[in-house]
Design a protein around this motif. Structure first.
Motif, mmCIF file in Angstrom:
data_model
loop_
_atom_site.group_PDB
_atom_site.id
_atom_site.type_symbol
_atom_site.label_atom_id
_atom_site.label_comp_id
_atom_site.label_asym_id
_atom_site.label_seq_id
_atom_site.Cartn_x
_atom_site.Cartn_y
_atom_site.Cartn_z
ATOM 1 N N TYR A 41 -29.335 -8.562 -21.123
ATOM 2 C CA TYR A 41 -28.537 -8.118 -22.255
ATOM 3 C C TYR A 41 -28.388 -9.297 -23.203
ATOM 4 C CZ TYR A 41 -24.968 -10.297 -19.291
ATOM 5 O OH TYR A 41 -24.283 -11.168 -18.485
ATOM 6 N N VAL A 42 -28.000 -8.990 -24.435
ATOM 7 C CA VAL A 42 -27.767 -10.035 -25.430
ATOM 8 C C VAL A 42 -26.285 -10.332 -25.546
ATOM 9 C CG1 VAL A 42 -27.997 -10.661 -27.869
ATOM 10 C CG2 VAL A 42 -29.851 -9.418 -26.720
ATOM 11 N N SER A 43 -25.459 -9.273 -25.543
ATOM 12 C CA SER A 43 -24.012 -9.425 -25.686
ATOM 13 C C SER A 43 -23.313 -8.997 -24.406
ATOM 14 C CB SER A 43 -23.505 -8.576 -26.853
ATOM 15 O OG SER A 43 -22.092 -8.484 -26.833
ATOM 16 N N LEU A 44 -22.642 -9.936 -23.737
ATOM 17 C CA LEU A 44 -21.907 -9.620 -22.519
ATOM 18 C C LEU A 44 -20.778 -8.641 -22.809
ATOM 19 C CD1 LEU A 44 -21.199 -10.035 -19.536
ATOM 20 C CD2 LEU A 44 -19.882 -12.060 -20.214
ATOM 21 N N SER A 45 -20.086 -8.829 -23.905
ATOM 22 C CA SER A 45 -18.977 -7.953 -24.258
ATOM 23 C C SER A 45 -19.447 -6.519 -24.489
ATOM 24 C CB SER A 45 -18.260 -8.466 -25.507
ATOM 25 O OG SER A 45 -17.201 -7.604 -25.871
ATOM 26 N N GLU A 50 -20.046 -0.907 -22.401
ATOM 27 C CA GLU A 50 -20.914 0.213 -22.038
ATOM 28 C C GLU A 50 -20.757 0.565 -20.563
ATOM 29 O OE1 GLU A 50 -24.454 -0.805 -25.298
ATOM 30 O OE2 GLU A 50 -24.669 -1.367 -23.179
ATOM 31 N N ARG A 51 -20.593 -0.450 -19.725
ATOM 32 C CA ARG A 51 -20.415 -0.199 -18.295
ATOM 33 C C ARG A 51 -19.086 0.516 -18.025
ATOM 34 N NH1 ARG A 51 -24.588 -1.537 -19.208
ATOM 35 N NH2 ARG A 51 -24.792 0.683 -18.915
ATOM 36 N N PHE A 52 -18.031 0.111 -18.718
ATOM 37 C CA PHE A 52 -16.741 0.789 -18.578
ATOM 38 C C PHE A 52 -16.858 2.239 -19.023
ATOM 39 C CE2 PHE A 52 -14.656 -3.041 -17.477
ATOM 40 C CZ PHE A 52 -13.348 -2.736 -17.112
ATOM 41 N N ALA A 53 -17.524 2.466 -20.143
ATOM 42 C CA ALA A 53 -17.678 3.830 -20.649
ATOM 43 C C ALA A 53 -18.433 4.710 -19.656
ATOM 44 C CB ALA A 53 -18.408 3.810 -21.991
ATOM 45 N N THR A 70 -13.575 -11.172 -19.833
ATOM 46 C CA THR A 70 -14.603 -10.235 -20.290
ATOM 47 C C THR A 70 -14.118 -8.790 -20.248
ATOM 48 O OG1 THR A 70 -16.350 -11.726 -19.517
ATOM 49 C CG2 THR A 70 -16.962 -9.431 -19.908
ATOM 50 N N ILE A 71 -13.417 -8.415 -19.195
ATOM 51 C CA ILE A 71 -13.000 -7.012 -19.051
ATOM 52 C C ILE A 71 -11.714 -6.688 -19.789
ATOM 53 C CG2 ILE A 71 -14.129 -6.856 -16.797
ATOM 54 C CD1 ILE A 71 -11.336 -6.974 -15.496
ATOM 55 N N ALA A 72 -10.950 -7.701 -20.187
ATOM 56 C CA ALA A 72 -9.619 -7.476 -20.761
ATOM 57 C C ALA A 72 -9.592 -6.443 -21.891
ATOM 58 C CB ALA A 72 -9.023 -8.799 -21.231
ATOM 59 N N PRO A 73 -10.516 -6.464 -22.856
ATOM 60 C CA PRO A 73 -10.430 -5.498 -23.968
ATOM 61 C C PRO A 73 -10.662 -4.050 -23.563
ATOM 62 C CG PRO A 73 -11.845 -7.369 -24.538
ATOM 63 C CD PRO A 73 -11.625 -7.414 -23.051
ATOM 64 N N PHE A 74 -11.166 -3.833 -22.359
ATOM 65 C CA PHE A 74 -11.585 -2.485 -21.975
ATOM 66 C C PHE A 74 -10.671 -1.826 -20.941
ATOM 67 C CE2 PHE A 74 -15.301 -5.169 -22.933
ATOM 68 C CZ PHE A 74 -15.689 -4.575 -24.134
ATOM 69 N N LEU A 75 -9.621 -2.520 -20.516
ATOM 70 C CA LEU A 75 -8.737 -1.972 -19.489
ATOM 71 C C LEU A 75 -7.968 -0.770 -20.020
ATOM 72 C CD1 LEU A 75 -7.288 -5.244 -17.917
ATOM 73 C CD2 LEU A 75 -9.370 -3.988 -17.351
ATOM 74 N N GLN A 76 -7.872 0.266 -19.183
ATOM 75 C CA GLN A 76 -7.168 1.480 -19.574
ATOM 76 C C GLN A 76 -6.055 1.836 -18.596
ATOM 77 O OE1 GLN A 76 -9.711 4.833 -20.982
ATOM 78 N NE2 GLN A 76 -11.421 3.527 -20.398
ATOM 79 N N ASP A 77 -6.459 2.117 -17.350
ATOM 80 C CA ASP A 77 -5.508 2.693 -16.416
ATOM 81 C C ASP A 77 -6.060 2.532 -15.000
ATOM 82 O OD1 ASP A 77 -4.733 5.279 -14.746
ATOM 83 O OD2 ASP A 77 -3.171 5.034 -16.254
ATOM 84 N N LYS A 78 -5.187 2.273 -14.025
ATOM 85 C CA LYS A 78 -5.666 2.045 -12.660
ATOM 86 C C LYS A 78 -6.350 3.269 -12.065
ATOM 87 C CE LYS A 78 -2.918 2.051 -9.127
ATOM 88 N NZ LYS A 78 -1.881 1.669 -8.159
ATOM 89 N N PHE A 79 -6.072 4.458 -12.627
ATOM 90 C CA PHE A 79 -6.702 5.663 -12.119
ATOM 91 C C PHE A 79 -8.005 5.976 -12.859
ATOM 92 C CE2 PHE A 79 -2.479 6.029 -10.488
ATOM 93 C CZ PHE A 79 -2.613 6.689 -9.279
ATOM 94 N N LYS A 80 -8.330 5.185 -13.878
ATOM 95 C CA LYS A 80 -9.550 5.411 -14.643
ATOM 96 C C LYS A 80 -10.506 4.224 -14.582
ATOM 97 C CE LYS A 80 -7.243 8.366 -18.066
ATOM 98 N NZ LYS A 80 -6.893 8.501 -19.506
ATOM 99 N N ASP A 81 -9.960 3.014 -14.502
ATOM 100 C CA ASP A 81 -10.805 1.820 -14.549
ATOM 101 C C ASP A 81 -11.725 1.731 -13.337
ATOM 102 O OD1 ASP A 81 -9.684 0.954 -16.934
ATOM 103 O OD2 ASP A 81 -8.105 -0.175 -15.919
ATOM 104 N N PRO A 82 -12.932 1.214 -13.509
ATOM 105 C CA PRO A 82 -13.860 1.049 -12.389
ATOM 106 C C PRO A 82 -13.455 -0.126 -11.512
ATOM 107 C CG PRO A 82 -14.806 0.104 -14.361
ATOM 108 C CD PRO A 82 -13.525 0.762 -14.791
ATOM 109 N N ALA A 83 -14.106 -0.242 -10.379
ATOM 110 C CA ALA A 83 -13.892 -1.392 -9.501
ATOM 111 C C ALA A 83 -14.529 -2.625 -10.138
ATOM 112 C CB ALA A 83 -14.507 -1.126 -8.134
ATOM 113 N N ILE A 84 -13.768 -3.718 -10.190
ATOM 114 C CA ILE A 84 -14.270 -4.978 -10.733
ATOM 115 C C ILE A 84 -14.075 -6.072 -9.688
ATOM 116 C CG2 ILE A 84 -14.121 -6.674 -12.587
ATOM 117 C CD1 ILE A 84 -14.979 -3.946 -13.590
#
Length: 340
Positions: A41-45, A50-53, A70-84
């Motif tokens: 990839y070129v942009s990690l962010s 895209e991975r969160f989506a 890196t993940i901070a801007p994409f956090l939503q909810d503990k019942f929706k967020d993926p395993a990190i």
């Protein structure tokens, strides 16, 4: 939804590839560290967004701080967020950062640690105290949690050594420590019914065990099948959340109503030939007209039973507005044992 890994050094990329080979993931790295079998990839962010989506679980082979920023801007909810997870590039520690229970990060951390001989750094309270975690257990069993307040209350009660109730219409393993048979609240229940009465403070969990057999006329409005099935489930007190699949004859493979309902419920469609339906075990009311059109005397009852893998027929053929529906239930056992 899948597992992806990323690393930012040559050594880290090698470790990510080792983990991916064992856990079934795909490795992404910077172009200068690309090796056979990896993506770049070129942009990690942008990549992370895209991975969160997509709902992908992510393992960062890096410092925890890099992963957190890196993940901070994409956090939503503990019942929706993926395993990190974060794994240091020396392979000494595996740290679940996000969605330890519902997203399965704790479980994934233990698996990753076993692969590379690392230590899984688990910090969730129920794990540290050796308590049953209903949210992690439910997620591992494919039982969606819709009542977050009660799920949290159950964990709090177990941590405080207070009893938690459990009821089920299915047979089950011996109960975890602190969980007692009955309607003690807070508590949790496993059922495929929507009309079951439980006291307030009960977390109701619906396993996907109901196979819905469907027959229908050609060219019905797209919503007709969904409306008929929903109405039947409401009248019979069955939970739509427990539907595991839709089933019909292969002549209906392209039926828009069946496909529309499957998309709504996020379940697969199973289609059987007339010969396969005719071989279904059981006694079913037949129709000469249906046989003349499809080659078998009954579609929805037989399809439901085949899809239920031998489980009992709960609702025999019910017809309305050109749609016939039957419901059968797959056998189900509530597993609590580790590794089951």
């Amino acid at each position: 939804m899948s597992l992806v890994l990323t690393a930012f050094t040559q050594r880290g990329t090698a470790l990510a590839c080792r983990l991916a080979a064992a856990l079934g993931g795909t490795v992404y790295t910077l172009p200068k560290f690309q090796r056979e079998g990896t993506e770049t990839y070129v942009s990690l962010s942008q990549w992370t967004g895209e991975r969160f989506a997509a709902g992908d679980d992510i393992i960062f082979v890096s410092a925890v701080g890099i992963a957190v920023r890196t993940i901070a801007p994409f956090l939503q909810d503990k019942f929706k967020d993926p395993a990190i997870l974060a794994v240091d590039e020396a392979g000494r520690f595996v740290v679940p950062i996000l969605s330890g229970h519902v997203g399965g990060a704790n479980r994934l951390a233990r698996q990753a640690a076993q692969v590379i001989g690392a230590t899984a750094v688990i910090s969730t309270a129920t794990d540290l105290n050796g308590c049953f975690a209903v949210d992690e257990w439910a997620a591992a069993r494919g039982l969606p949690i819709t009542d977050r307040v009660t799920a949290k209350a159950i964990s709090a009660a177990l941590l405080a050594a207070e009893p938690v109730g459990f009821t089920s219409e299915f047979p089950h393993d011996p109960l975890p420590e602190g969980v007692t048979e009955g309607t003690t609240v807070p508590g949790f229940a496993v059922t495929c019914r929507s009309d079951a009465a439980f006291p307030a403070g009960t977390l109701v969990l619906h396993p996907r065990v109901l196979a819905v057999g469907i027959g229908c006329k050609k060219n019905l409005p797209r919503s007709q099948v969904a409306e008929t099935v929903s109405d039947l489930f409401r009248r019979r007190g069955l939970a739509l959340e427990s539907v595991c699949c839709l089933a019909s004859i292969d002549l209906k493979r392209e039926d828009v109503g069946i496909r529309h309902l499957a998309e709504q419920l996020d379940v697969p469609c199973l289609f059987y030939t007339a010969e396969e339906l005719a071989a279904a075990e059981g006694t079913f009311p037949g129709s000469a007209f249906v046989r003349s059109v499809t080659g078998v005397d009954s579609v929805c009852d037989r399809a439901a039973c085949l899809a239920a893998e031998g489980g009992p027929l709960l609702v025999e053929k019910t017809a309305r507005d050109g749609v016939t529906v039957a419901v059968a239930r797959r056998d189900y056992f509530v597993r609590f044992e580790v590794g089951e």
